[in-house]
Design a protein around this motif. Structure first.
Motif, PDB file in Angstrom:
ATOM      1  N   THR A 186       0.832  -1.200   0.000  1.00  0.00           N
ATOM      2  CA  THR A 186       0.000   0.000   0.000  1.00  0.00           C
ATOM      3  C   THR A 186       0.870   1.255   0.000  1.00  0.00           C
ATOM      4  O   THR A 186       0.564   2.244  -0.679  1.00  0.00           O
ATOM      5  N   GLY A 187       1.942   1.195   0.801  1.00  0.00           N
ATOM      6  CA  GLY A 187       2.858   2.346   0.848  1.00  0.00           C
ATOM      7  C   GLY A 187       3.044   2.889   2.250  1.00  0.00           C
ATOM      8  O   GLY A 187       2.128   3.484   2.809  1.00  0.00           O
ATOM      9  N   ILE A 188       4.228   2.663   2.828  1.00  0.00           N
ATOM     10  CA  ILE A 188       4.576   3.234   4.130  1.00  0.00           C
ATOM     11  C   ILE A 188       5.995   3.797   4.044  1.00  0.00           C
ATOM     12  O   ILE A 188       6.726   3.523   3.094  1.00  0.00           O
ATOM     13  N   ARG A 189       6.347   4.576   5.070  1.00  0.00           N
ATOM     14  CA  ARG A 189       7.733   5.056   5.168  1.00  0.00           C
ATOM     15  C   ARG A 189       8.538   4.013   5.948  1.00  0.00           C
ATOM     16  O   ARG A 189       8.099   3.545   7.008  1.00  0.00           O
ATOM     17  N   VAL A 190       9.715   3.682   5.414  1.00  0.00           N
ATOM     18  CA  VAL A 190      10.564   2.652   6.018  1.00  0.00           C
ATOM     19  C   VAL A 190      11.945   3.239   6.269  1.00  0.00           C
ATOM     20  O   VAL A 190      12.466   3.980   5.428  1.00  0.00           O
ATOM     21  N   ALA A 191      12.529   2.925   7.430  1.00  0.00           N
ATOM     22  CA  ALA A 191      13.920   3.317   7.674  1.00  0.00           C
ATOM     23  C   ALA A 191      14.741   2.082   7.990  1.00  0.00           C
ATOM     24  O   ALA A 191      14.263   1.175   8.685  1.00  0.00           O
ATOM     25  N   ASP A 192      15.967   2.037   7.476  1.00  0.00           N
ATOM     26  CA  ASP A 192      16.912   0.968   7.838  1.00  0.00           C
ATOM     27  C   ASP A 192      18.087   1.640   8.532  1.00  0.00           C
ATOM     28  O   ASP A 192      18.797   2.448   7.925  1.00  0.00           O
ATOM     29  N   ILE A 193      18.269   1.335   9.828  1.00  0.00           N
ATOM     30  CA  ILE A 193      19.337   2.010  10.574  1.00  0.00           C
ATOM     31  C   ILE A 193      20.608   1.152  10.524  1.00  0.00           C
ATOM     32  O   ILE A 193      20.556  -0.061  10.650  1.00  0.00           O
ATOM     33  N   GLY A 194      21.741   1.811  10.306  1.00  0.00           N
ATOM     34  CA  GLY A 194      23.000   1.074  10.124  1.00  0.00           C
ATOM     35  C   GLY A 194      22.901   0.241   8.859  1.00  0.00           C
ATOM     36  O   GLY A 194      23.206  -0.945   8.850  1.00  0.00           O
ATOM     37  N   CYS A 195      22.500   0.891   7.756  1.00  0.00           N
ATOM     38  CA  CYS A 195      22.136   0.149   6.530  1.00  0.00           C
ATOM     39  C   CYS A 195      23.346  -0.407   5.799  1.00  0.00           C
ATOM     40  O   CYS A 195      23.189  -1.212   4.881  1.00  0.00           O
ATOM     41  N   GLY A 196      24.568   0.008   6.185  1.00  0.00           N
ATOM     42  CA  GLY A 196      25.751  -0.474   5.471  1.00  0.00           C
ATOM     43  C   GLY A 196      25.634  -0.142   3.992  1.00  0.00           C
ATOM     44  O   GLY A 196      25.235   0.977   3.626  1.00  0.00           O
ATOM     45  N   GLY A 250      14.292  14.956  13.103  1.00  0.00           N
ATOM     46  CA  GLY A 250      14.051  15.547  11.790  1.00  0.00           C
ATOM     47  C   GLY A 250      13.748  14.530  10.703  1.00  0.00           C
ATOM     48  O   GLY A 250      13.469  14.909   9.561  1.00  0.00           O
ATOM     49  N   THR A 251      13.800  13.245  11.033  1.00  0.00           N
ATOM     50  CA  THR A 251      13.559  12.239   9.981  1.00  0.00           C
ATOM     51  C   THR A 251      12.083  11.900   9.844  1.00  0.00           C
ATOM     52  O   THR A 251      11.693  11.225   8.898  1.00  0.00           O
ATOM     53  N   GLY A 252      11.255  12.313  10.823  1.00  0.00           N
ATOM     54  CA  GLY A 252       9.838  11.959  10.779  1.00  0.00           C
ATOM     55  C   GLY A 252       9.595  10.606  11.426  1.00  0.00           C
ATOM     56  O   GLY A 252      10.460  10.083  12.134  1.00  0.00           O
ATOM     57  N   THR A 253       8.419  10.054  11.142  1.00  0.00           N
ATOM     58  CA  THR A 253       8.111   8.738  11.717  1.00  0.00           C
ATOM     59  C   THR A 253       7.951   7.718  10.591  1.00  0.00           C
ATOM     60  O   THR A 253       7.743   8.079   9.432  1.00  0.00           O
ATOM     61  N   PHE A 254       8.026   6.460  10.992  1.00  0.00           N
ATOM     62  CA  PHE A 254       8.071   5.372  10.007  1.00  0.00           C
ATOM     63  C   PHE A 254       7.091   4.259  10.389  1.00  0.00           C
ATOM     64  O   PHE A 254       6.868   3.991  11.577  1.00  0.00           O
ATOM     65  N   GLY A 255       6.573   3.588   9.374  1.00  0.00           N
ATOM     66  CA  GLY A 255       5.709   2.433   9.620  1.00  0.00           C
ATOM     67  C   GLY A 255       6.519   1.184   9.895  1.00  0.00           C
ATOM     68  O   GLY A 255       6.029   0.224  10.494  1.00  0.00           O
ATOM     69  N   LEU A 256       7.764   1.201   9.403  1.00  0.00           N
ATOM     70  CA  LEU A 256       8.675   0.063   9.641  1.00  0.00           C
ATOM     71  C   LEU A 256      10.076   0.620   9.800  1.00  0.00           C
ATOM     72  O   LEU A 256      10.519   1.451   8.996  1.00  0.00           O
ATOM     73  N   ILE A 257      10.750   0.172  10.865  1.00  0.00           N
ATOM     74  CA  ILE A 257      12.191   0.459  10.993  1.00  0.00           C
ATOM     75  C   ILE A 257      12.885  -0.891  11.094  1.00  0.00           C
ATOM     76  O   ILE A 257      12.442  -1.789  11.826  1.00  0.00           O
ATOM     77  N   THR A 258      13.947  -1.048  10.313  1.00  0.00           N
ATOM     78  CA  THR A 258      14.706  -2.300  10.347  1.00  0.00           C
ATOM     79  C   THR A 258      16.134  -2.025  10.818  1.00  0.00           C
ATOM     80  O   THR A 258      16.664  -0.918  10.621  1.00  0.00           O
ATOM     81  N   ALA A 259      16.716  -3.035  11.431  1.00  0.00           N
ATOM     82  CA  ALA A 259      18.142  -2.976  11.792  1.00  0.00           C
ATOM     83  C   ALA A 259      18.691  -4.368  11.530  1.00  0.00           C
ATOM     84  O   ALA A 259      18.310  -5.325  12.205  1.00  0.00           O
ATOM     85  N   PHE A 260      19.513  -4.486  10.509  1.00  0.00           N
ATOM     86  CA  PHE A 260      20.102  -5.774  10.175  1.00  0.00           C
ATOM     87  C   PHE A 260      21.502  -5.804  10.766  1.00  0.00           C
ATOM     88  O   PHE A 260      22.415  -5.167  10.255  1.00  0.00           O
ATOM     89  N   ASP A 261      21.635  -6.522  11.877  1.00  0.00           N
ATOM     90  CA  ASP A 261      22.961  -6.702  12.472  1.00  0.00           C
ATOM     91  C   ASP A 261      23.616  -5.366  12.808  1.00  0.00           C
ATOM     92  O   ASP A 261      24.826  -5.213  12.621  1.00  0.00           O
TER      93      ASP A 261
END
Ligand SMILES: C[S@@+](CC[C@H](N)C(=O)[O-])C[C@H]1O[C@@H](n2cnc3c(N)ncnc32)[C@H](O)[C@@H]1O
Length: 368
Positions: A186-196, A250-261
Motif C-alpha cells: 500500500t505504501g509506508i515510510r521505512v527506515a533501515d538504521i546502520g544500513c551499510g 528531523g527524519t519523521g516517523t516510520f511504519g517500519l524500521i529495520t536494523a540488520f545486524d
C-alpha cells in the motif's frame, strides 16, 4: 618454524600436578585448532581467488589444468591444493595426480551455493587477524579500534548479508511480521538504521515501489555504495544519508524500521533503541535482526559457532563501540539483554522469531 611465541615467562603453576591424560587430550584439541585455523585461511583464499568455483565446474584435473582454468599461478595453486587435500576439502587421486571437489563440498564452498557458501563466511578469519596488533594493544591500554581499521569489513559484511537477504528477505523475513507485505504494497515510510551498503533496503524498495525507503549509516563509503546500487537498480524510492542513528531527529516517523545486524555494535545502543521507538508510527513495527545467542556465557558453551561470535565481538563489534567511547555491548549481548533493552526503550510487545536454515540470527519483532 616453532609454534612457541611466548617471550616472557608466565607465573609458576600452582596447585595440583596436571593430569597427563587430560594434558594430552587438550594438546590434541589445540593442535586441531591450529590446523583448522590454517584451513580457514586457505578456504578464504579459495573463495577470493575463485578456485572453488573453478574446480566445482571441472572433471578431476591436475594442478596445471586447475591453475590455467582459474588464470592463476600453478605453484601457488598446487600448494593450496596440498592444504585442501590434507584438510579433506578436495580429494587427490594419487595415481592420476588429479584433484576434485566433491559435490557435497561444492554445495557449501562455491558462489553458486548462495547463502550456504561457508567459504565466504570464512573470510572473516583473515580479516580479523589483520587487526590483531591493535586489539592486543587495546587489551593493555583500553579504548578500541575504529571503523577505519577495518578496510575490508564493509565489503565483506555486505557480501554476507546480500547472500542471506537475496535468499530470504522477501520470502521468509517480511512474512515474519503480520500484515507487513500488505502495508508495504500500500505504501509506508521505512527506515533501515546502520544500513551499510544498503542491499536489504534496495531489495525491499525494488519489491515495494509504493513505499518510501530511508537508509542511515555513518560510514560515507557505505552510503555511497548503497546509493550506487539504488541508482543501478533505477530506484526512485530510496534515500540514503550519512547520519549517526543515535539521533534521528528531523527524519519523521516510520511504519517500519529495520536494523540488520546493526544494534549490538552501536556506541550507544540504548539511545538508538529509544530513538527507534520515538520515530515509529503508533502502529509501526521495529524489525531487529541480530546475532542469536544467550546473554549467559555458560548457555553458549555447546553452540558450535559461539567461539566465532565472541571472537568477532572482541576483534570488531566490541572494539568499534569502545573506540567511540561507547558502551561496548558486544556481539553476544544475547536474547535476554536484547529483550530487556527493547522493553526499556518502550516496546511492550516483542516476539522473537527465527528463519528456517538461518541458525545465526534472531528476528525481533517489536511494537509499542
Ligand atoms: C555489522 S554492519 C551491518 C550493515 C548492514 N545492515 C548489513 O546487514 O550489511 C553495522 C553497520 O552499522 C553502522 N553503524 C554503527 N553505528 C552507527 C551509528 N551510530 N550510526 C549510523 N550507522 C552506524 C556501521 O557503519 C555498519 O555499516
Amino acid at each position: 618454524m616453532t609454534t612457541t611465541t611466548t617471550t616472557t615467562p608466565g607465573p609458576a603453576p600452582t596447585g595440583p600436578a596436571p593430569d597427563p591424560d587430560r594434558v594430552a587430550d587438550f594438546a590434541g584439541e589445540m593442535l586441531e585448532t591450529l590446523a583448522r585455523g590454517a584451513t580457514a585461511l586457505m578456504v578464504s583464499i579459495g573463495h577470493r581467488t575463485g578456485l572453488f568455483d573453478t574446480i566445482a565446474g571441472m572433471a578431476p584435473a591436475s594442478s596445471h589444468e586447475i591453475a590455467a582454468a582459474a588464470g592463476l599461478h600453478e605453484r601457488y595453486v598446487r600448494e593450496w591444493l596440498g592444504a585442501m587435500t590434507v584438510s579433506h576439502v578436495v580429494v587427490h587421486d594419487r595415481a592420476a595426480d588429479t584433484y576434485r571437489l566433491p559435490v557435497e563440498h561444492a554445495a557449501l564452498l562455491t558462489r553458486a551455493a548462495g547463502p550456504d557458501n561457508l567459504a565466504s563466511q570464512l573470510q572473516f578469519i583473515p580479516m580479523l587477524a589483520q587487526v590483531e596488533e591493535g586489539i592486543v594493544r587495546c587489551f593493555a591500554e583500553g579504548g578500541g579500534l575504529g571503523y577505519d581499521a577495518f578496510a575490508r569489513f564493509d565489503r565483506l559484511m555486505a557480501e554476507q548479508s546480500a547472500q542471506t537477504n537475496d535468499a530470504a528477505l522477501l520470502d521468509r523475513i517480511v512474512p515474519l511480521v503480520d500484515g507487513l507485505d500488505d502495508r508495504l504494497r500500500t505504501g509506508i515510510r521505512v527506515a533501515d538504521i546502520g544500513c551499510g551498503q544498503g542491499h536489504a533496503l534496495n531489495l525491499l524498495a525494488h519489491a515495494y515501489p509504493e513505499s518510501d525507503f530511508h537508509g542511515y549509516d555513518f560510514l560515507p563509503d557505505a552510503v555511497a555504495a548503497a546509493r550506487g546500487e539504488a541508482d543501478a537498480f533505477g530506484l526512485g524510492n530510496v534515500h540514503v544519508e550519512v547520519r549517526d542513528v543515535a539521533d534521528l531527529s528531523g527524519t519523521g516517523t516510520f511504519g517500519l524500521i529495520t536494523a540488520f545486524d546493526a544494534v549490538h555494535d552501536q556506541a550507544y545502543p540504548a539511545r538508538v533503541l529509544a530513538q527507534v521507538a520515538e520515530h515509529l508510527d503508533a502502529d509501526g513495527t521495529f524489525l531487529m535482526v541480530d546475532m542469536d545467542a544467550s546473554s549467559t556465557v555458560d548457555d553458549n558453551i555447546d553452540v558450535p559457532w559461539a567461539p566465532f561470535l565472541y571472537t568477532v565481538s572482541t576483534m570488531h563489534c566490541l572494539t568499534v563501540s569502545l573506540a567511540q567511547g561507547g558502551e561496548g555491548l558486544g556481539t553476544v549481548w544475547g536474547r535476554q539483554t536484547a529483550q530487556r533493552m527493547l522493553a526499556d526503550a518502550g516496546f511492550s510487545d516483542v516476539s522473537v522469531a527465527s528463519v528456517p536454515d538461518d541458525f545465526v540470527n534472531a528476528y525481533y519483532v517489536a511494537r509499542h
